[in-house]
Design a protein around this motif. Structure first.
Motif, short mmCIF file in Angstrom:
data_model
loop_
_atom_site.label_atom_id
_atom_site.label_comp_id
_atom_site.label_asym_id
_atom_site.label_seq_id
_atom_site.Cartn_x
_atom_site.Cartn_y
_atom_site.Cartn_z
N THR A 199 0.51 -1.40 0.20
CA THR A 199 -0.33 0.07 -0.72
C THR A 199 0.93 1.37 0.31
OG1 THR A 199 -1.65 -1.16 1.16
CG2 THR A 199 -1.94 1.36 1.47
N ALA A 200 -0.04 2.35 -0.69
CA ALA A 200 0.98 3.29 -0.82
C ALA A 200 1.19 4.49 0.76
CB ALA A 200 0.03 4.27 -1.57
N ARG A 201 2.41 4.55 1.09
CA ARG A 201 2.50 5.72 2.69
C ARG A 201 1.70 6.10 3.07
NH1 ARG A 201 8.38 5.52 3.99
NH2 ARG A 201 7.92 6.95 5.32
N GLU A 202 1.08 6.82 2.63
CA GLU A 202 -0.21 7.50 2.88
C GLU A 202 -1.19 6.67 3.63
OE1 GLU A 202 -0.27 8.05 -1.57
OE2 GLU A 202 1.11 8.77 0.04
N GLU A 203 -1.34 5.62 3.41
CA GLU A 203 -2.42 5.16 3.01
C GLU A 203 -2.14 3.35 4.43
OE1 GLU A 203 -3.95 3.54 -1.17
OE2 GLU A 203 -4.43 5.68 -1.33
N GLN A 204 -1.22 3.44 4.34
CA GLN A 204 -0.41 2.92 5.30
C GLN A 204 -1.36 2.94 6.99
OE1 GLN A 204 3.34 2.10 4.92
NE2 GLN A 204 3.25 1.18 2.99
N ASN A 236 -1.18 -2.12 7.97
CA ASN A 236 -0.60 -2.64 6.79
C ASN A 236 0.14 -1.71 6.53
OD1 ASN A 236 -2.62 -0.27 6.49
ND2 ASN A 236 -2.49 -0.55 4.21
N HIS A 237 0.37 -1.05 7.94
CA HIS A 237 2.02 -0.65 7.60
C HIS A 237 2.94 -1.32 8.38
CE1 HIS A 237 4.11 2.90 9.38
NE2 HIS A 237 4.10 2.74 10.29
#
Length: 92
Positions: free
Chosen positions: A2-7, A25-26
């Protein structure tokens, strides 16, 4: 991945539930949760997962609770002496 800003990481703790459920999901959180022996992964893949930990071992406001430390009689006496000395310095 997942994209960083969506983790994100989500913690769910029910009032009377025996376990705290964590989804993340981070990736750094997922790695740390997998390494902790008190945590059980219930599902997920390489980049995300659902985890459970006993409610008495986790507080959503502070995170993992510390395990009780067992002190020897000598260590306990030394700690009591340090505390007594610190209290004397406060009142002086």
């Amino acid at each position: 991945m997942t994209a960083r800003e969506e983790q994100e990481t989500t913690v769910t703790a029910g009032r009377d539930e025996p376990v705290v459920r964590i989804w993340s999901n981070h990736v750094p959180h997922v790695r740390k949760l997998r390494k902790n022996p008190r945590v059980t992964q219930t599902s997920g893949d390489e980049f995300q997962g659902f985890f459970e930990i006993a409610a008495e071992d986790y507080d959503p406001l502070i995170g993992f609770r510390r395990k009780g430390r067992t002190l020897t009689d000598e260590q306990r006496a030394a700690a009591a002496e340090r505390l007594a000395n610190a209290r004397k310095k406060e009142t002086a």
